[in-house]
Motif scaffolding. Structure first.
Motif, mmCIF file in Angstrom:
data_model
loop_
_atom_site.group_PDB
_atom_site.id
_atom_site.type_symbol
_atom_site.label_atom_id
_atom_site.label_comp_id
_atom_site.label_asym_id
_atom_site.label_seq_id
_atom_site.Cartn_x
_atom_site.Cartn_y
_atom_site.Cartn_z
ATOM 1 N N THR A 1 3.100 -1.783 1.007
ATOM 2 C CA THR A 1 2.115 -2.592 0.294
ATOM 3 C C THR A 1 0.987 -2.977 1.247
ATOM 4 O O THR A 1 1.056 -2.695 2.440
ATOM 5 C CB THR A 1 2.814 -3.844 -0.301
ATOM 6 O OG1 THR A 1 1.905 -4.522 -1.160
ATOM 7 C CG2 THR A 1 3.294 -4.818 0.774
ATOM 8 N N ASP A 2 -0.073 -3.616 0.703
ATOM 9 C CA ASP A 2 -1.115 -4.116 1.608
ATOM 10 C C ASP A 2 -1.003 -5.629 1.735
ATOM 11 O O ASP A 2 -0.247 -6.268 0.999
ATOM 12 C CB ASP A 2 -2.523 -3.643 1.198
ATOM 13 C CG ASP A 2 -3.066 -4.296 -0.065
ATOM 14 O OD1 ASP A 2 -2.653 -5.431 -0.393
ATOM 15 O OD2 ASP A 2 -3.916 -3.671 -0.728
ATOM 16 N N SER A 3 -1.737 -6.195 2.691
ATOM 17 C CA SER A 3 -1.521 -7.609 3.022
ATOM 18 C C SER A 3 -1.775 -8.549 1.843
ATOM 19 O O SER A 3 -0.980 -9.458 1.602
ATOM 20 C CB SER A 3 -2.359 -8.024 4.234
ATOM 21 O OG SER A 3 -3.313 -7.064 4.541
ATOM 22 N N SER A 4 -2.847 -8.320 1.069
ATOM 23 C CA SER A 4 -3.123 -9.213 -0.072
ATOM 24 C C SER A 4 -2.025 -9.141 -1.114
ATOM 25 O O SER A 4 -1.566 -10.157 -1.625
ATOM 26 C CB SER A 4 -4.404 -8.791 -0.790
ATOM 27 O OG SER A 4 -5.492 -9.158 -0.064
ATOM 28 N N LYS B 1 0.996 -8.113 -0.766
ATOM 29 C CA LYS B 1 2.267 -8.634 -0.248
ATOM 30 C C LYS B 1 2.306 -10.162 -0.423
ATOM 31 O O LYS B 1 3.299 -10.733 -0.866
ATOM 32 C CB LYS B 1 2.428 -8.267 1.226
ATOM 33 C CG LYS B 1 3.774 -8.721 1.782
ATOM 34 C CD LYS B 1 3.930 -8.412 3.240
ATOM 35 C CE LYS B 1 5.231 -9.017 3.741
ATOM 36 N NZ LYS B 1 5.212 -9.231 5.171
ATOM 37 N N ARG B 2 1.179 -10.785 -0.052
ATOM 38 C CA ARG B 2 1.114 -12.252 -0.142
ATOM 39 C C ARG B 2 1.323 -12.702 -1.594
ATOM 40 O O ARG B 2 2.023 -13.669 -1.868
ATOM 41 C CB ARG B 2 -0.251 -12.707 0.384
ATOM 42 C CG ARG B 2 -0.438 -14.196 0.507
ATOM 43 C CD ARG B 2 -1.701 -14.525 1.323
ATOM 44 N NE ARG B 2 -2.824 -13.625 1.094
ATOM 45 C CZ ARG B 2 -3.616 -13.645 0.025
ATOM 46 N NH1 ARG B 2 -3.435 -14.524 -0.925
ATOM 47 N NH2 ARG B 2 -4.617 -12.784 -0.085
ATOM 48 N N GLU C 1 3.854 -3.181 5.798
ATOM 49 C CA GLU C 1 2.567 -3.710 5.359
ATOM 50 C C GLU C 1 1.431 -2.999 6.069
ATOM 51 O O GLU C 1 1.479 -2.802 7.276
ATOM 52 C CB GLU C 1 2.563 -5.209 5.705
ATOM 53 C CG GLU C 1 1.316 -5.918 5.298
ATOM 54 C CD GLU C 1 1.321 -7.377 5.793
ATOM 55 O OE1 GLU C 1 2.410 -7.978 5.940
ATOM 56 O OE2 GLU C 1 0.217 -7.889 6.048
ATOM 57 N N PRO D 1 -3.018 -3.008 6.378
ATOM 58 C CA PRO D 1 -4.187 -3.808 5.990
ATOM 59 C C PRO D 1 -4.754 -3.246 4.687
ATOM 60 O O PRO D 1 -4.484 -2.105 4.334
ATOM 61 C CB PRO D 1 -5.165 -3.595 7.146
ATOM 62 C CG PRO D 1 -4.349 -3.077 8.267
ATOM 63 C CD PRO D 1 -3.210 -2.331 7.666
ATOM 64 N N GLU D 2 -5.559 -4.048 3.975
ATOM 65 C CA GLU D 2 -6.108 -3.502 2.735
ATOM 66 C C GLU D 2 -7.365 -2.675 3.007
ATOM 67 O O GLU D 2 -7.969 -2.801 4.066
ATOM 68 C CB GLU D 2 -6.384 -4.613 1.722
ATOM 69 C CG GLU D 2 -7.289 -5.698 2.216
ATOM 70 C CD GLU D 2 -7.198 -6.925 1.318
ATOM 71 O OE1 GLU D 2 -7.911 -6.922 0.313
ATOM 72 O OE2 GLU D 2 -6.443 -7.852 1.636
#
Ligand SMILES: NC(=O)c1ccc[n+]([C@@H]2O[C@H](COP(=O)([O-])OP(=O)(O)OC[C@H]3O[C@@H](n4cnc5c(N)ncnc54)[C@H](O)[C@@H]3O)[C@@H](O)[C@H]2O)c1
Length: 359
Positions: A42-45, A47-48, A69, A71-72
């Protein structure tokens, strides 16, 4: 929950569409016969926002989970990122039977899909699309890829997922711009194949833009159904799948000539209108249909004109598109809303003229 089946023999799979499906993922994967460990990419956003809910659903059902993870951003669709992910998969002792779950938009779907297609010559792939674009388009059909320098999607494969889970609830956190981007593809499906979907969009755009669950589910379902039907008839993009490029010949050129300042959905919207106007000038599509298309594009928050780009560069860029055959520019043109045809015989001076008027 609604289900679309993509009938591709032993490569066939289901697309599940509904609200709150991420929380059911563990159970759904168990039903498919998976057990033991799996990997989320997934990407960081994303994932959050959704990483914890997904992980909890999986661990509750007995899975051992690791989350990788990145980065986006489109820059991550690169061999370098894929290389890092291969290393992390090896550290986790991922095996041939270890599924990769692609949680995110089209970038993650394409990247994680590419990694799933190539790691150990292929591990099971589950698509969990979280943008409207990914739910109506990129998670379906098995095209996975990374970019190479400036060249988009140059290195890739056809690799079908084992399951697509489109949780409508995840769309609630998208920006208005991301919703509009996905809407461009939904409008495209209406024009190429489904007059009723187009009429539904005309009537319900305000509900979709205010992220109404039922309206979103309807357009994701109908779009997924059309994409599935086209992919079933032409899995490896040798013929019919061409119609999915409606609006994309000009769209890709606008993206590239504007140095990607004009985003994909916006560029495709202009491209769809250019193609409609070309068809109208050729005496095929009625003017009233062009007007309907323009109105829907505007209401969806999309562009109807390109922002003053160099017409010669646009034409040059179209000639370099990978869909070009024997130097001729291939167009998908609407006959009416709901039906299109593919042609290599559009007069270049007509293309120039329409581009000038819409620039
Ligand atoms: N494989 C195919 O058939 C196919 C088809 C069309 C497009 N694509 C590819 O798709 C990519 C574009 O996909 P995209 O538009 O989904 O972009 P994206 O994956 O970059 O996502 C856009 C942004 O939204 C964020 N995001 C994702 N889900 C979110 C959510 N639910 N809430 C809030 N933010 C969220 C992401 O972190 C990212 O910053 C391009 O690389 C394109 O080439 C592939």
């Amino acid at each position: 929950m609604r289900r679309v089946r993509v009938r591709l023999g032993r490569n066939g799979y289901s697309i599940l569409i509904g609200s709150g499906l991420l929380a059911q993922t563990g159970h759904l994967l168990k039903e498919l016969g998976f057990s033991d460990k799996l990997v989320i990419i997934t990407d960081s956003s994303v994932k959050r926002l959704y990483g914890t809910a997904l992980k909890q659903s999986l661990t509750r059902n007995g899975f051992k989970v690791t989350t990788l993870e990145v980065p986006e951003g489109e820059e991550q669709k690169a061999l370098e990122t894929a290389g890092k992910l291969y290393g992390e998969l090896t550290d986790f002792y991922a095996e041939r039977a270890t599924p990769i779950l692609a949680l995110g938009g089209g970038v993650i779907g394409d990247l994680a899909g590419f990694v799933a297609a190539t790691y150990l010559r292929g591990v099971p792939l589950i698509q969990l699309p979280t943008t409207l674009l990914a739910q109506v388009d990129s998670s379906i059909g098995g095209k996975v890829a990374v970019d190479h320098g400036q060249l988009k999607n140059k290195i890739g494969a056809f690799y079908q997922p084992r399951l697509v889970i489109s949780d409508i609830t995840t769309l609630k956190t998208l920006t208005a711009g991301e919703v509009s981007d996905g809407l461009a593809e939904a409008i495209k499906y209406g024009v190429i194949q489904d007059r009723e979907l187009f009429a539904y969009l005309e009537r319900n755009l305000y509900r979709i833009k205010s992220l109404d669950d039922k309206a979103l589910e309807t357009i994701v379902f109908r779009s997924a159904k059309i994409k599935a039907e086209v992919v079933e008839k032409d899995e490896r993009d040798l013929g019919l799948r061409n119609i999915l490029n409606y609006g994309h010949t000009v769209g890709h050129a606008i993206e590239s000539v504007s140095d990607f300042r004009v985003g994909h959905g916006q560029a495709v919207a202009v491209g769809m209108l250019v193609a409609a106007r070309i068809s109208n000038r050729m005496g095929i599509l009625e003017s009233s249909e062009v007007d309907r298309l323009k109105a829907v594009i505007e209401k969806a928050g999309l562009l109807t004109e390109s922002p003053g780009l160099d017409i010669e560069k646009l034409i040059q860029s179209m000639r370099h598109d990978k869909k070009i055959v024997l130097g001729k520019i291939r167009f998908v043109l609407p006959r009416t809303i709901g039906e299109v045809f593919v042609t290599d015989e559009v007069n270049p001076s007509l293309v120039k003229q329409v581009l000038k008027e819409q620039n």
